[in-house]
Design a protein around this motif. Structure first.
Motif, PDB file in Angstrom:
ATOM      1  N   THR A 110       0.867  -1.176   0.000  1.00 42.95           N
ATOM      2  CA  THR A 110       0.000   0.000   0.000  1.00 42.95           C
ATOM      3  C   THR A 110       0.902   1.223   0.000  1.00 42.95           C
ATOM      4  N   GLU A 111       0.382   2.330  -0.510  1.00 40.11           N
ATOM      5  CA  GLU A 111       1.193   3.536  -0.606  1.00 40.11           C
ATOM      6  C   GLU A 111       1.695   3.974   0.765  1.00 40.11           C
ATOM      7  N   ALA A 112       0.876   3.785   1.781  1.00 41.72           N
ATOM      8  CA  ALA A 112       1.268   4.224   3.119  1.00 41.72           C
ATOM      9  C   ALA A 112       2.372   3.353   3.704  1.00 41.72           C
ATOM     10  N   GLU A 113       2.363   2.061   3.353  1.00 46.96           N
ATOM     11  CA  GLU A 113       3.346   1.140   3.930  1.00 46.96           C
ATOM     12  C   GLU A 113       4.664   1.107   3.161  1.00 46.96           C
ATOM     13  N   TYR A 114       4.637   1.551   1.919  1.00 49.28           N
ATOM     14  CA  TYR A 114       5.850   1.462   1.120  1.00 49.28           C
ATOM     15  C   TYR A 114       6.942   2.355   1.711  1.00 49.28           C
ATOM     16  N   VAL A 115       8.133   1.780   1.858  1.00 49.32           N
ATOM     17  CA  VAL A 115       9.291   2.512   2.381  1.00 49.32           C
ATOM     18  C   VAL A 115      10.173   2.925   1.209  1.00 49.32           C
ATOM     19  N   ASP A 116      10.289   4.221   1.004  1.00 52.16           N
ATOM     20  CA  ASP A 116      11.095   4.741  -0.105  1.00 52.16           C
ATOM     21  C   ASP A 116      12.576   4.583   0.222  1.00 52.16           C
ATOM     22  N   GLU A 117      13.310   3.834  -0.617  1.00 58.26           N
ATOM     23  CA  GLU A 117      14.730   3.595  -0.391  1.00 58.26           C
ATOM     24  C   GLU A 117      15.433   3.446  -1.747  1.00 58.26           C
ATOM     25  N   PRO A 118      16.746   3.593  -1.784  1.00 62.56           N
ATOM     26  CA  PRO A 118      17.474   3.554  -3.065  1.00 62.56           C
ATOM     27  C   PRO A 118      17.374   2.223  -3.795  1.00 62.56           C
ATOM     28  N   ARG A 119      17.178   1.116  -3.091  1.00 64.34           N
ATOM     29  CA  ARG A 119      17.228  -0.197  -3.734  1.00 64.34           C
ATOM     30  C   ARG A 119      15.921  -0.619  -4.393  1.00 64.34           C
ATOM     31  N   THR A 120      14.837   0.108  -4.138  1.00 62.35           N
ATOM     32  CA  THR A 120      13.552  -0.243  -4.764  1.00 62.35           C
ATOM     33  C   THR A 120      12.929   1.003  -5.397  1.00 62.35           C
ATOM     34  N   TRP A 121      11.948   0.756  -6.281  1.00 62.98           N
ATOM     35  CA  TRP A 121      11.278   1.853  -6.974  1.00 62.98           C
ATOM     36  C   TRP A 121       9.770   1.644  -6.911  1.00 62.98           C
ATOM     37  N   LYS A 122       9.057   2.671  -6.456  1.00 61.35           N
ATOM     38  CA  LYS A 122       7.597   2.576  -6.328  1.00 61.35           C
ATOM     39  C   LYS A 122       6.932   2.765  -7.686  1.00 61.35           C
ATOM     40  N   LEU A 123       5.932   1.927  -7.974  1.00 57.69           N
ATOM     41  CA  LEU A 123       5.226   1.943  -9.251  1.00 57.69           C
ATOM     42  C   LEU A 123       3.725   2.129  -9.016  1.00 57.69           C
ATOM     43  N   PRO A 124       3.233   3.357  -9.078  1.00 53.88           N
ATOM     44  CA  PRO A 124       1.787   3.550  -8.983  1.00 53.88           C
ATOM     45  C   PRO A 124       1.072   2.832 -10.126  1.00 53.88           C
ATOM     46  N   VAL A 125      -0.164   2.398  -9.865  1.00 49.49           N
ATOM     47  CA  VAL A 125      -0.963   1.731 -10.892  1.00 49.49           C
ATOM     48  C   VAL A 125      -1.677   2.802 -11.713  1.00 49.49           C
ATOM     49  N   LEU A 126      -1.453   2.803 -13.010  1.00 52.26           N
ATOM     50  CA  LEU A 126      -2.036   3.799 -13.907  1.00 52.26           C
ATOM     51  C   LEU A 126      -3.345   3.289 -14.493  1.00 52.26           C
ATOM     52  N   GLY A 127      -4.309   4.181 -14.602  1.00 49.79           N
ATOM     53  CA  GLY A 127      -5.559   3.830 -15.261  1.00 49.79           C
ATOM     54  C   GLY A 127      -6.495   2.987 -14.425  1.00 49.79           C
ATOM     55  N   ALA A 128      -6.224   2.826 -13.140  1.00 50.49           N
ATOM     56  CA  ALA A 128      -7.100   2.035 -12.265  1.00 50.49           C
ATOM     57  C   ALA A 128      -6.963   2.543 -10.833  1.00 50.49           C
ATOM     58  N   ASP A 129      -8.076   2.636 -10.153  1.00 50.59           N
ATOM     59  CA  ASP A 129      -8.081   3.087  -8.760  1.00 50.59           C
ATOM     60  C   ASP A 129      -8.253   1.859  -7.871  1.00 50.59           C
ATOM     61  N   ILE A 130      -7.130   1.340  -7.380  1.00 48.50           N
ATOM     62  CA  ILE A 130      -7.159   0.122  -6.571  1.00 48.50           C
ATOM     63  C   ILE A 130      -6.736   0.479  -5.152  1.00 48.50           C
ATOM     64  N   PHE A 131      -7.575   0.139  -4.200  1.00 53.93           N
ATOM     65  CA  PHE A 131      -7.248   0.466  -2.818  1.00 53.93           C
ATOM     66  C   PHE A 131      -7.843  -0.575  -1.871  1.00 53.93           C
ATOM     67  N   THR A 132      -7.270  -0.650  -0.692  1.00 52.49           N
ATOM     68  CA  THR A 132      -7.823  -1.486   0.379  1.00 52.49           C
ATOM     69  C   THR A 132      -8.491  -0.563   1.391  1.00 52.49           C
ATOM     70  N   GLU A 133      -9.371  -1.132   2.186  1.00 55.19           N
ATOM     71  CA  GLU A 133     -10.035  -0.393   3.246  1.00 55.19           C
ATOM     72  C   GLU A 133      -9.766  -1.060   4.582  1.00 55.19           C
ATOM     73  N   ALA A 134      -9.666  -0.267   5.610  1.00 57.66           N
ATOM     74  CA  ALA A 134      -9.557  -0.786   6.969  1.00 57.66           C
ATOM     75  C   ALA A 134     -10.814  -0.398   7.732  1.00 57.66           C
ATOM     76  N   PHE A 135     -11.209  -1.262   8.669  1.00 53.30           N
ATOM     77  CA  PHE A 135     -12.431  -1.043   9.434  1.00 53.30           C
ATOM     78  C   PHE A 135     -12.140  -1.159  10.925  1.00 53.30           C
ATOM     79  N   ALA A 136     -12.722  -0.262  11.694  1.00 53.15           N
ATOM     80  CA  ALA A 136     -12.730  -0.406  13.153  1.00 53.15           C
ATOM     81  C   ALA A 136     -13.899  -1.307  13.513  1.00 53.15           C
ATOM     82  N   VAL A 137     -13.649  -2.316  14.330  1.00 48.03           N
ATOM     83  CA  VAL A 137     -14.683  -3.302  14.629  1.00 48.03           C
ATOM     84  C   VAL A 137     -14.782  -3.542  16.131  1.00 48.03           C
TER      85      VAL A 137
END
Length: 330
Positions: free
Chosen positions: A269-296
């Motif tokens: 998830t975008e929030a969990e991704y850790v930006d570092e020199p050894r990896t590269w973040k790739l947003p998904v283009l043309g699609a809105d994909i997300f997870t939801e969290a719920f308080a229960v």
């Protein structure tokens, strides 16, 4: 001395009594006396009249009269006398009034205690969550608002958190499943956009993002089955007729190391991704994909002060974040 102007009481017979026996036998255990009858008697003692007692209790005058006479008839006693100067308590009534003064003094303390417990949240709150990021924001806001509460946190997957809730081993939770046990109440807590990431020597390194169609033949490092992030990605791929090529299944903590080891493109998830020199973040283009969290929480415990406060905190944070997203920036 009681005020005059009262209508004469009519003593009720045994048919009007509230018995403390069953099948003619006196019940064992705690001694019984009708609380409502005592309230009516005490109100008469305080107000000096049936009219005044009815006004104190917000009931009709006949109700007070009936309850007082039931109490007298049940025990075969006289508590109130009518005199030319009005109504007075009998000697026994005076003794009982001193006791009911203590009883209803304690009653007032009980009401105050229960009322303050509903507003002054304190004690312990046991929280379960699927990942630190999803839980910590709510916990931070909750502990700031309710510093008297001691909070403990257990991290597990959504299924385990729900199981712990049902078994009442925790009080509240933050999970990533929209399909929940019917015993639970759920409120939206947050949304997290799905992103992919690759190693720095991957051909996609440096790109602004990728289309889902490009994943058709790409080795993927996915979370274990049952993971919400994996579920929403697979659903989006299936809508486009794409079957993912899974190179490795691994838990949340292992995805980054698997990508660095060369197994393929990872999911996060975008929030969990850790930006570092050894990896590269790739947003998904043309699609809105997300997870939801719920308080229960358990529906049966939703009114417990700590549980109610936690759920309200999560709901407030979610509403605030959604409002900020919808508000255009200058």
């Amino acid at each position: 001395m009681m005020a005059s102007g009262e209508a004469d009481f009519q003593r009720l017979g045994a048919a009007g009594q509230t018995p403390d026996t069953q099948d003619g036998r006196r019940a064992t255990g705690l001694p019984y006396v009708s609380f409502n009858q005592l309230r009516s008697f005490h109100a008469v003692g305080m107000a000096g009249s049936v009219t005044g007692a009815a006004a104190l209790l917000h009931v009709s005058q006949p109700t007070v009269t009936i309850q007082l006479r039931q109490l007298e008839a049940h025990y075969g006693i006289e508590l109130v006398r009518r005199t030319p100067r009005g109504m007075v308590l009998s000697p026994l009534g005076e003794e009982l009034f001193e006791l009911t003064r203590q009883v209803f003094g304690l009653h007032g303390q009980i009401v105050e205690l229960l009322g303050s417990s509903a507003t002054n949240v304190q004690g312990e709150l046991r929280v379960g969550g699927v990942a630190p990021y999803y839980v910590m924001r709510v916990l931070a806001a909750f502990t700031k608002a309710y510093p008297a509460v001691t909070v403990s946190l257990q991290l597990a997957n959504s299924a385990t958190v729900i199981e712990q809730l049902v078994e009442q081993r925790i009080d509240v939770g933050i999970v990533g499943q929209a399909t929940l046990d019917t015993q639970l109440m759920a409120l939206p807590s947050s949304k997290q956009r799905i992103v992919l990431f690759c190693r720095d020597d991957h051909p996609w390194n440096g790109r602004e993002g990728i289309e889902l169609g490009e994943l058709a033949d790409e080795p993927l490092v996915l979370r274990e089955r049952g993971s919400t992030s994996r579920l929403v990605l697979e659903r989006a791929l299936a809508e486009r007729g794409i079957t993912p090529r899974v190179a490795l299944e691994v838990d949340r903590e292992g995805i980054r190391e698997a990508v660095l080891a060369g197994f393929g493109v990872g999911i996060s998830t975008e929030a969990e991704y850790v930006d570092e020199p050894r990896t590269w973040k790739l947003p998904v283009l043309g699609a809105d994909i997300f997870t939801e969290a719920f308080a229960v929480c358990l529906r049966s415990r939703r009114h417990a002060p700590g549980v109610r406060a936690f759920m309200a905190t999560a709901e407030k944070l979610f509403d605030a974040s959604e409002t900020s997203k919808a508000t255009p920036t200058a």
